[in-house]
Design an enzyme around this catalytic site. Sequence first.
Site, PDB file in Angstrom:
ATOM      1  CG  ASP A  74      -5.316  29.060  52.317  1.00  0.00           C
ATOM      2  OD1 ASP A  74      -6.344  28.617  52.845  1.00  0.00           O
ATOM      3  OD2 ASP A  74      -4.734  28.484  51.388  1.00  0.00           O
ATOM      4  CG  HIS A  93      -3.648  26.243  54.919  1.00  0.00           C
ATOM      5  ND1 HIS A  93      -4.064  25.931  53.637  1.00  0.00           N
ATOM      6  CD2 HIS A  93      -2.319  26.494  54.833  1.00  0.00           C
ATOM      7  CE1 HIS A  93      -3.022  26.009  52.809  1.00  0.00           C
ATOM      8  NE2 HIS A  93      -1.954  26.351  53.516  1.00  0.00           N
ATOM      9  CG  MET A 148     -10.813  20.178  48.119  1.00  0.00           C
ATOM     10  SD  MET A 148      -9.340  20.896  48.862  1.00  0.00           S
ATOM     11  CE  MET A 148      -8.261  20.916  47.433  1.00  0.00           C
ATOM     12  CB  ILE A 183     -12.333  29.905  46.016  1.00  0.00           C
ATOM     13  CG1 ILE A 183     -10.934  29.314  45.825  1.00  0.00           C
ATOM     14  CG2 ILE A 183     -12.259  31.367  46.455  1.00  0.00           C
ATOM     15  CD1 ILE A 183     -10.134  29.924  44.695  1.00  0.00           C
ATOM     16  CB  SER A 197      -9.620  12.945  59.001  1.00  0.00           C
ATOM     17  OG  SER A 197      -8.745  14.007  58.721  1.00  0.00           O
ATOM     18  CG  ASN A 198      -9.330  18.525  60.071  1.00  0.00           C
ATOM     19  OD1 ASN A 198      -8.795  18.811  61.141  1.00  0.00           O
ATOM     20  ND2 ASN A 198      -8.629  18.359  58.955  1.00  0.00           N
ATOM     21  CD  GLN A 206       0.214  18.248  66.831  1.00  0.00           C
ATOM     22  OE1 GLN A 206      -0.262  19.035  67.648  1.00  0.00           O
ATOM     23  NE2 GLN A 206       0.638  17.039  67.170  1.00  0.00           N
TER      24      GLN A 206
HETATM   25  C1  GRF Z   1      -6.597  18.887  55.738  1.00  0.00           C
HETATM   26  O1  GRF Z   1      -5.216  18.693  55.626  1.00  0.00           O
HETATM   27  C2  GRF Z   1      -6.909  20.350  55.852  1.00  0.00           C
HETATM   28  O2  GRF Z   1      -5.920  21.073  56.514  1.00  0.00           O
HETATM   29  C3  GRF Z   1      -6.959  20.786  54.414  1.00  0.00           C
HETATM   30  O3  GRF Z   1      -7.571  19.701  53.740  1.00  0.00           O
HETATM   31  C4  GRF Z   1      -7.338  18.505  54.463  1.00  0.00           C
HETATM   32  C5  GRF Z   1      -8.675  17.921  54.753  1.00  0.00           C
HETATM   33  O4  GRF Z   1      -8.587  16.659  55.368  1.00  0.00           O
HETATM   34  N1  GRF Z   1      -7.669  22.028  54.271  1.00  0.00           N
HETATM   35  P1  GRF Z   1      -9.887  15.978  55.955  1.00  0.00           P
HETATM   36  O5  GRF Z   1     -10.925  15.904  54.814  1.00  0.00           O
HETATM   37  O6  GRF Z   1     -10.382  16.783  57.103  1.00  0.00           O
HETATM   38  O7  GRF Z   1      -9.444  14.593  56.351  1.00  0.00           O
END
Ligand code: GRF
Length: 224
Positions: free
Chosen positions: A156, A120, A101, A103, A20-21, A184
């Site tokens: 992080d 994050h 996901m 490192i 989604s980001n 946000q």
């Molecule tokens: C988000 O909450 C981001 O902050 C975290 O993993 C999630 C990823 O969500 N690192 P998406 O795949 O971007 O929907």
Amino acid sequence: MSGSSARLVRLGVLVSGRGSNLQAIIDAIEGKGLSAEIAVVLSNKQTAGGLERAKKHGAPAVWLDPKPFAGRPDSREAYDRAVLEVLQKHEVDLVLLAGYMKIVTAVLVSAYENRMMNIHPSLLPSFPGLDVQKKAIEHGCKVSGCTVHFVTEGVDEGPIVIQAAVPILEGDTADTLAGRILEQEHRIYPRAIQLYAEGKLRVEGRRVVVAETGQPSTGFHNPE
Ligand code: GRF
């Protein structure tokens, strides 16, 4: 965003999940506000929704299977060397971890020093790691939020670019809080990329200064 004079920054977005980001970044590009283009989206997961979103946008989508690298002592570095090859092939300027996901190792961190960001879902340095919305509620925090930071070898831990605060409400569950934080995230990640594209970010030790104003506090964004 006012990026008409900024050149297009080539983005390499690393995802493991729904993306989604990534979508928020694509939307900002397609809305013509963000002076960037998606050079490549790469995932360690074949089924990551982010790969589909990339294809729909017409961007190269690469699944890089970690399995062939497993079992060797330098498996993570070897995988990152392969990731780096993909990023370099697509002439990526800025790497974005967006729900990635895995490192990342020194292989990527040193190749993209101050040119790799992560988003994050907490107000770092509180609650690094996983399940952080649940941890913030269980800790009794009244405010949480999200952070865009440059990536260093510590998970992080890198210099903070932008944060947005989100109140924790009575009755919030990890899911309801995560949903409000995500809104946000979708605002501040494109904004951080735009600041980068405009050449406004300067890293001074732990601090990221918005160069033209010298005001580190411009990185704070209350929810609108
Ligand atoms: C988000 O909450 C981001 O902050 C975290 O993993 C999630 C990823 O969500 N690192 P998406 O795949 O971007 O929907």
